[in-house]
Design an enzyme around this catalytic site. Structure first.
Site, PDB file in Angstrom:
ATOM      1  N   ILE A  17       3.663 -19.942 -12.285  1.00  0.00           N
ATOM      2  CA  ILE A  17       2.492 -19.719 -11.439  1.00  0.00           C
ATOM      3  C   ILE A  17       1.674 -18.545 -11.956  1.00  0.00           C
ATOM      4  O   ILE A  17       0.442 -18.582 -11.985  1.00  0.00           O
ATOM      5  CB  ILE A  17       2.934 -19.487  -9.980  1.00  0.00           C
ATOM      6  CG1 ILE A  17       3.528 -20.771  -9.395  1.00  0.00           C
ATOM      7  CG2 ILE A  17       1.761 -19.002  -9.130  1.00  0.00           C
ATOM      8  CD1 ILE A  17       4.141 -20.595  -8.018  1.00  0.00           C
ATOM      9  N   ASN A  80       2.730 -11.117  -7.890  1.00  0.00           N
ATOM     10  CA  ASN A  80       3.210 -12.486  -8.066  1.00  0.00           C
ATOM     11  C   ASN A  80       4.693 -12.570  -8.396  1.00  0.00           C
ATOM     12  O   ASN A  80       5.377 -13.487  -7.948  1.00  0.00           O
ATOM     13  CB  ASN A  80       2.390 -13.161  -9.173  1.00  0.00           C
ATOM     14  CG  ASN A  80       3.048 -14.434  -9.679  1.00  0.00           C
ATOM     15  OD1 ASN A  80       3.061 -15.466  -9.003  1.00  0.00           O
ATOM     16  ND2 ASN A  80       3.614 -14.366 -10.880  1.00  0.00           N
ATOM     17  N   TYR A 144      16.161 -13.572  -0.054  1.00  0.00           N
ATOM     18  CA  TYR A 144      14.857 -13.932  -0.607  1.00  0.00           C
ATOM     19  C   TYR A 144      13.870 -14.214   0.527  1.00  0.00           C
ATOM     20  O   TYR A 144      12.756 -13.680   0.542  1.00  0.00           O
ATOM     21  CB  TYR A 144      14.989 -15.158  -1.510  1.00  0.00           C
ATOM     22  CG  TYR A 144      13.667 -15.721  -1.983  1.00  0.00           C
ATOM     23  CD1 TYR A 144      12.940 -15.091  -2.988  1.00  0.00           C
ATOM     24  CD2 TYR A 144      13.137 -16.882  -1.422  1.00  0.00           C
ATOM     25  CE1 TYR A 144      11.721 -15.587  -3.415  1.00  0.00           C
ATOM     26  CE2 TYR A 144      11.919 -17.395  -1.844  1.00  0.00           C
ATOM     27  CZ  TYR A 144      11.219 -16.752  -2.841  1.00  0.00           C
ATOM     28  OH  TYR A 144      10.011 -17.253  -3.258  1.00  0.00           O
ATOM     29  N   LYS A 148      10.540 -11.960   1.466  1.00  0.00           N
ATOM     30  CA  LYS A 148       9.202 -12.554   1.467  1.00  0.00           C
ATOM     31  C   LYS A 148       8.559 -12.452   2.857  1.00  0.00           C
ATOM     32  O   LYS A 148       7.341 -12.319   2.976  1.00  0.00           O
ATOM     33  CB  LYS A 148       9.269 -14.008   1.016  1.00  0.00           C
ATOM     34  CG  LYS A 148       9.521 -14.187  -0.470  1.00  0.00           C
ATOM     35  CD  LYS A 148       8.394 -13.614  -1.315  1.00  0.00           C
ATOM     36  CE  LYS A 148       8.516 -14.000  -2.783  1.00  0.00           C
ATOM     37  NZ  LYS A 148       7.431 -13.415  -3.607  1.00  0.00           N
TER      38      LYS A 148
END
Length: 251
Positions: A17, A80, A144, A148
């Site tokens: 990405i 990112n 994770y 986030k």
């Protein structure tokens, strides 16, 4: 060429990405600063790479200083880089947990702090790349998902604290097809099966995320701050529908 002569920092901008985000901004005239633990095989035009590990707190200032040395300004920071291996929660070591939190939550905080004085000068912005794991249960990737989710909280808090000079937004990323997808989603057949179950009948493409980054970084969208833009093609069908269908077929 909306970003002509502007400087965009993209962590993990050399692959997946991140690479698509890099190429999108380069195509619109930006100077791009990227970082990673390994040198990318190729670099797009007007892109500068610095090898470092953003999990280390001091790396944030090193990256910001590198950007200023190369271009003299910072207009957008895109946090990112992220990720974390699947692991049973009862077996996750403290060291692994700390590394996942450092990569997905602490590094964006440190980088945002280091970039702050430069973004304030340019009325710049920050884009945090979050995940659907932040907004739904994530068994097997608890830390994770939690980190986030924390990144979304960072986004809304900084958007309020640093306004009006700096805008801060997030993208909630769904299932995206990258070079690592086959290993993660059970090969070609697994990806095809997964895609067929999604509302848009396909996984996301890296450029879908890149386009969203360009939208949020564009100074013309000056009233968009504190937002969490969901780029997931309509979301994932709730599992209870599958259970209900199976139960109906058992009748």
């Amino acid at each position: 060429m909306k970003f002509k002569d502007k400087t965009i920092i993209i962590t993990g901008g050399g692959k997946g990405i991140g690479r698509a985000i890099t190429e999108r901004f380069v195509s619109e005239g930006a100077h791009v600063i990227i970082c990673g633990r390994r040198d990318p095989e190729t670099l797009p035009e007007n892109t500068h790479f610095l090898a470092l590990d953003i999990r280390e707190a001091e790396a944030a200032q090193t990256l910001i200083d590198f950007a200023i040395e190369k271009t003299g300004r910072i207009d957008c920071l895109i946090n990112n880089a992220g990720g974390g291996p699947p692991v049973a929660s009862a077996e996750a070591s403290p060291r692994l947990t700390e590394k996942i939190v450092a990569l997905n939550l602490m590094a964006p905080i440190y980088l945002s702090q280091a970039a702050y004085p430069h973004l304030k000068k340019t009325n710049g912005s920050i884009v945090n790349i979050s995940s659907v794991s932040a907004t739904r249960s994530s068994p097997g990737s608890v830390v994770y998902g939690a980190s986030k989710a924390g990144l979304l909280a960072v986004t809304t808090s900084l958007a309020m604290e640093w306004a009006p000079e700096i805008r801060v937004n997030a993208i909630i990323v769904g299932l995206v097809k990258t070079e690592a997808s086959e290993d993660h989603y059970g090969g070609v057949k697994g990806m095809a099966h997964l895609s067929s179950a999604l509302p848009m009948k396909r996984m996301g493409a890296p450029d879908d995320i890149a386009k969203a980054c360009a939208f949020l970084a564009d100074s013309e969208n000056s009233y968009v701050s504190g937002a969490a833009l969901e780029v997931f093609g309509g979301g994932e069908p709730p599992y209870f529908l599958k259970i209900a269908e199976e139960a109906y077929n058992l009748k």
